[in-house]
Design a protein around this motif. Sequence first.
Motif, PDB file in Angstrom:
ATOM      1  N   ARG A  24       0.813  -1.226   0.000  1.00  0.00           N
ATOM      2  CA  ARG A  24       0.000   0.000   0.000  1.00  0.00           C
ATOM      3  C   ARG A  24       0.846   1.274   0.000  1.00  0.00           C
ATOM      4  O   ARG A  24       0.632   2.179  -0.813  1.00  0.00           O
ATOM      5  N   ASP A  25       1.813   1.391   0.905  1.00  0.00           N
ATOM      6  CA  ASP A  25       2.566   2.640   1.027  1.00  0.00           C
ATOM      7  C   ASP A  25       3.382   2.950  -0.221  1.00  0.00           C
ATOM      8  O   ASP A  25       3.394   4.086  -0.704  1.00  0.00           O
ATOM      9  N   ARG A  26       4.050   1.946  -0.760  1.00  0.00           N
ATOM     10  CA  ARG A  26       4.905   2.220  -1.926  1.00  0.00           C
ATOM     11  C   ARG A  26       4.060   2.563  -3.154  1.00  0.00           C
ATOM     12  O   ARG A  26       4.466   3.392  -3.980  1.00  0.00           O
ATOM     13  N   ILE A  27       2.858   1.960  -3.272  1.00  0.00           N
ATOM     14  CA  ILE A  27       2.013   2.265  -4.427  1.00  0.00           C
ATOM     15  C   ILE A  27       1.392   3.647  -4.292  1.00  0.00           C
ATOM     16  O   ILE A  27       1.379   4.439  -5.252  1.00  0.00           O
ATOM     17  N   LEU A  28       0.912   3.993  -3.105  1.00  0.00           N
ATOM     18  CA  LEU A  28       0.323   5.320  -2.916  1.00  0.00           C
ATOM     19  C   LEU A  28       1.388   6.411  -2.995  1.00  0.00           C
ATOM     20  O   LEU A  28       1.109   7.521  -3.461  1.00  0.00           O
ATOM     21  N   ASP A  29       2.597   6.121  -2.571  1.00  0.00           N
ATOM     22  CA  ASP A  29       3.691   7.073  -2.785  1.00  0.00           C
ATOM     23  C   ASP A  29       3.889   7.337  -4.274  1.00  0.00           C
ATOM     24  O   ASP A  29       4.104   8.473  -4.704  1.00  0.00           O
ATOM     25  N   THR A  30       3.806   6.277  -5.066  1.00  0.00           N
ATOM     26  CA  THR A  30       3.984   6.412  -6.518  1.00  0.00           C
ATOM     27  C   THR A  30       2.856   7.219  -7.139  1.00  0.00           C
ATOM     28  O   THR A  30       3.084   8.083  -7.995  1.00  0.00           O
ATOM     29  N   ILE A  31       1.618   6.949  -6.710  1.00  0.00           N
ATOM     30  CA  ILE A  31       0.477   7.714  -7.227  1.00  0.00           C
ATOM     31  C   ILE A  31       0.608   9.178  -6.830  1.00  0.00           C
ATOM     32  O   ILE A  31       0.391  10.089  -7.646  1.00  0.00           O
ATOM     33  N   ALA A  32       0.954   9.428  -5.563  1.00  0.00           N
ATOM     34  CA  ALA A  32       1.108  10.804  -5.094  1.00  0.00           C
ATOM     35  C   ALA A  32       2.163  11.550  -5.908  1.00  0.00           C
ATOM     36  O   ALA A  32       1.942  12.678  -6.357  1.00  0.00           O
ATOM     37  N   GLU A  33       3.299  10.911  -6.118  1.00  0.00           N
ATOM     38  CA  GLU A  33       4.372  11.545  -6.890  1.00  0.00           C
ATOM     39  C   GLU A  33       3.909  11.844  -8.314  1.00  0.00           C
ATOM     40  O   GLU A  33       4.265  12.884  -8.886  1.00  0.00           O
ATOM     41  N   SER A  34       3.079  10.959  -8.885  1.00  0.00           N
ATOM     42  CA  SER A  34       2.632  11.148 -10.267  1.00  0.00           C
ATOM     43  C   SER A  34       1.729  12.359 -10.434  1.00  0.00           C
ATOM     44  O   SER A  34       1.583  12.868 -11.535  1.00  0.00           O
ATOM     45  N   VAL A  35       1.098  12.814  -9.326  1.00  0.00           N
ATOM     46  CA  VAL A  35       0.216  13.986  -9.403  1.00  0.00           C
ATOM     47  C   VAL A  35       0.836  15.195  -8.707  1.00  0.00           C
ATOM     48  O   VAL A  35       0.155  16.170  -8.403  1.00  0.00           O
ATOM     49  N   GLY A  36       2.149  15.114  -8.444  1.00  0.00           N
ATOM     50  CA  GLY A  36       2.864  16.259  -7.903  1.00  0.00           C
ATOM     51  C   GLY A  36       2.759  16.453  -6.416  1.00  0.00           C
ATOM     52  O   GLY A  36       3.027  17.551  -5.904  1.00  0.00           O
ATOM     53  N   LEU A  37       2.385  15.405  -5.680  1.00  0.00           N
ATOM     54  CA  LEU A  37       2.291  15.492  -4.223  1.00  0.00           C
ATOM     55  C   LEU A  37       3.508  14.847  -3.573  1.00  0.00           C
ATOM     56  O   LEU A  37       4.136  13.960  -4.147  1.00  0.00           O
ATOM     57  N   PRO A  38       3.832  15.262  -2.348  1.00  0.00           N
ATOM     58  CA  PRO A  38       4.981  14.656  -1.662  1.00  0.00           C
ATOM     59  C   PRO A  38       4.680  13.227  -1.223  1.00  0.00           C
ATOM     60  O   PRO A  38       3.547  12.897  -0.865  1.00  0.00           O
ATOM     61  N   GLN A  39       5.696  12.394  -1.249  1.00  0.00           N
ATOM     62  CA  GLN A  39       5.563  11.034  -0.767  1.00  0.00           C
ATOM     63  C   GLN A  39       5.685  11.012   0.755  1.00  0.00           C
ATOM     64  O   GLN A  39       6.069  11.992   1.372  1.00  0.00           O
ATOM     65  N   GLY A  40       5.352   9.878   1.333  1.00  0.00           N
ATOM     66  CA  GLY A  40       5.521   9.717   2.769  1.00  0.00           C
ATOM     67  C   GLY A  40       4.355   9.019   3.427  1.00  0.00           C
ATOM     68  O   GLY A  40       3.244   9.542   3.445  1.00  0.00           O
ATOM     69  N   GLY A  41       4.619   7.818   3.938  1.00  0.00           N
ATOM     70  CA  GLY A  41       3.610   7.068   4.661  1.00  0.00           C
ATOM     71  C   GLY A  41       3.791   7.223   6.161  1.00  0.00           C
ATOM     72  O   GLY A  41       4.581   8.067   6.610  1.00  0.00           O
ATOM     73  N   PRO A  42       3.049   6.466   6.942  1.00  0.00           N
ATOM     74  CA  PRO A  42       2.128   5.431   6.449  1.00  0.00           C
ATOM     75  C   PRO A  42       0.871   6.034   5.838  1.00  0.00           C
ATOM     76  O   PRO A  42       0.423   7.099   6.250  1.00  0.00           O
ATOM     77  N   TRP A  43       0.332   5.321   4.846  1.00  0.00           N
ATOM     78  CA  TRP A  43      -0.892   5.737   4.181  1.00  0.00           C
ATOM     79  C   TRP A  43      -2.077   4.942   4.739  1.00  0.00           C
ATOM     80  O   TRP A  43      -1.959   3.751   5.027  1.00  0.00           O
ATOM     81  N   SER A  44      -3.208   5.613   4.855  1.00  0.00           N
ATOM     82  CA  SER A  44      -4.467   4.947   5.197  1.00  0.00           C
ATOM     83  C   SER A  44      -5.446   5.131   4.050  1.00  0.00           C
ATOM     84  O   SER A  44      -5.355   6.111   3.305  1.00  0.00           O
ATOM     85  N   ILE A  45      -6.356   4.192   3.908  1.00  0.00           N
ATOM     86  CA  ILE A  45      -7.394   4.272   2.881  1.00  0.00           C
ATOM     87  C   ILE A  45      -8.748   4.089   3.542  1.00  0.00           C
ATOM     88  O   ILE A  45      -8.962   3.140   4.317  1.00  0.00           O
ATOM     89  N   THR A  46      -9.673   4.998   3.257  1.00  0.00           N
ATOM     90  CA  THR A  46     -11.057   4.876   3.724  1.00  0.00           C
ATOM     91  C   THR A  46     -11.963   4.815   2.506  1.00  0.00           C
ATOM     92  O   THR A  46     -11.933   5.713   1.656  1.00  0.00           O
ATOM     93  N   LEU A  47     -12.738   3.751   2.405  1.00  0.00           N
ATOM     94  CA  LEU A  47     -13.728   3.617   1.339  1.00  0.00           C
ATOM     95  C   LEU A  47     -15.016   4.311   1.764  1.00  0.00           C
ATOM     96  O   LEU A  47     -15.459   4.178   2.912  1.00  0.00           O
ATOM     97  N   GLU A  48     -15.629   5.036   0.834  1.00  0.00           N
ATOM     98  CA  GLU A  48     -16.883   5.756   1.105  1.00  0.00           C
ATOM     99  C   GLU A  48     -16.729   6.676   2.314  1.00  0.00           C
ATOM    100  O   GLU A  48     -17.529   6.660   3.247  1.00  0.00           O
ATOM    101  N   TRP A  49     -15.689   7.495   2.279  1.00  0.00           N
ATOM    102  CA  TRP A  49     -15.417   8.446   3.360  1.00  0.00           C
ATOM    103  C   TRP A  49     -16.417   9.589   3.320  1.00  0.00           C
ATOM    104  O   TRP A  49     -16.759  10.107   2.267  1.00  0.00           O
TER     105      TRP A  49
END
Length: 304
Positions: A61-86
Motif C-alpha cells: 500500500r505505502d509504496r504504491i500510494l507514494d507512486t500515485i502521489a508523486e505522479s500527481v505532484g504530491l509529496p511522498q511519505g507514509g504510512p498511508w491509510s485508505i477509507t472507502l466511502e469516506w
Amino acid sequence: MISDFEAVRRNLFPASHGAIEDWNAFPWHRDRANRIQAHKAHSSQAIAIDIFGTLKMSADRDRILDTIAESVGLPQGGPWSITLEWKDTDRLLAEPRPTQVDVLAVGARAALVIECKFTEPGGKCGQTAASASGQRQCSGSYVDQINPVSGVRARCTLAGKGIRYWQYIPQIFALDPDVDQSPCPFAGDAYQWMRNAVLAAAIGKHRNLQCSALGAFADHPSFPTARKAKLGLIGLSGQAAITPISYQRIIEMARHVGLDQDLWSRLSVWVDQKIAGAASRSFGKFRGTGAGSSCSGITTENKI
C-alpha cells in the motif's frame, strides 16, 4: 438462491473483501428501492473496491500510494491509510448532506480525494431541477437571482444556503465570484467533479496536508465517462483541478513498484474482464440489442 451479500462478494476481487469490516453497515450504493447495486458487473462502487480495497489490504500500500502521489505532484511519505466511502463528518463545506467520497487516501504529508467512475455519468446540481411544485431553485446560471423557494438572493443558490463551494472555487478555477457566469460552469456534469476539487482544497487546509482530487476511471474507447474524465476540470493557470487516472494505470503502477506481483497480475485480469464485459454491453445498447442500461446506482445530486 444466493443472498444479496453473496452476490456482492462474487462481484468483488477476493483480496478486497477484508477492506469491508462490516458488510451490513457499509454504505453501499443503492437504487431508489433501497436495493444494493454492487452485485452488478458494471457497478462503479464494486470496481472501486476491487482496486482500492485490495490496495488497502496489501502490504504494498505505502509504496504504491507514494507512486500515485508523486505522479500527481504530491509529496511522498507514509504510512498511508485508505477509507472507502469516506464522509466529511467535519462538515468542512457546511453541506446539510456531507459529500461522500469514494476513496480518501491520507499519508503523512499528502492526501488524495478519489472519485471513482465506471460507465455512469457524473452527478449534476439538483438546484436546477424542478421540484414537485414545478419550481426551480436556480436558473442554471451564476447570476444575481432570488431563490423562489427560500426567497434568498444570491448568485449561487447553494451559496445562499451557506454552502462553502464558492469560498474555494475562485482559487481553484480562477473565477471571480463577483462576475456573472451564464450558464453556470458547474450546473452540468462538472458539478460532481467540482465538489471533489473543493473538498480536496478544504481537507488540505483543515489537515495541513497537500491534497489533490483524482478522477479514477475505466479506460475504454466506448465509454463516454472515460472521455469526460480525461478532459478533467481545468483550474488555476491551466492546471487540472481533477487529475484523471485510469484503473489500468493504477494497476500498472502497482505492478511496477509492488512486491506481490501475483496479486497485481490477478487483479489486472479481473479488472480487464470487467471492463471488456461492460464495453460489450455498452456496444450492444448502442446497437439497440436490448443490453440495458450501463449506469449503476443513483446519480449523485445535492438535493438541498
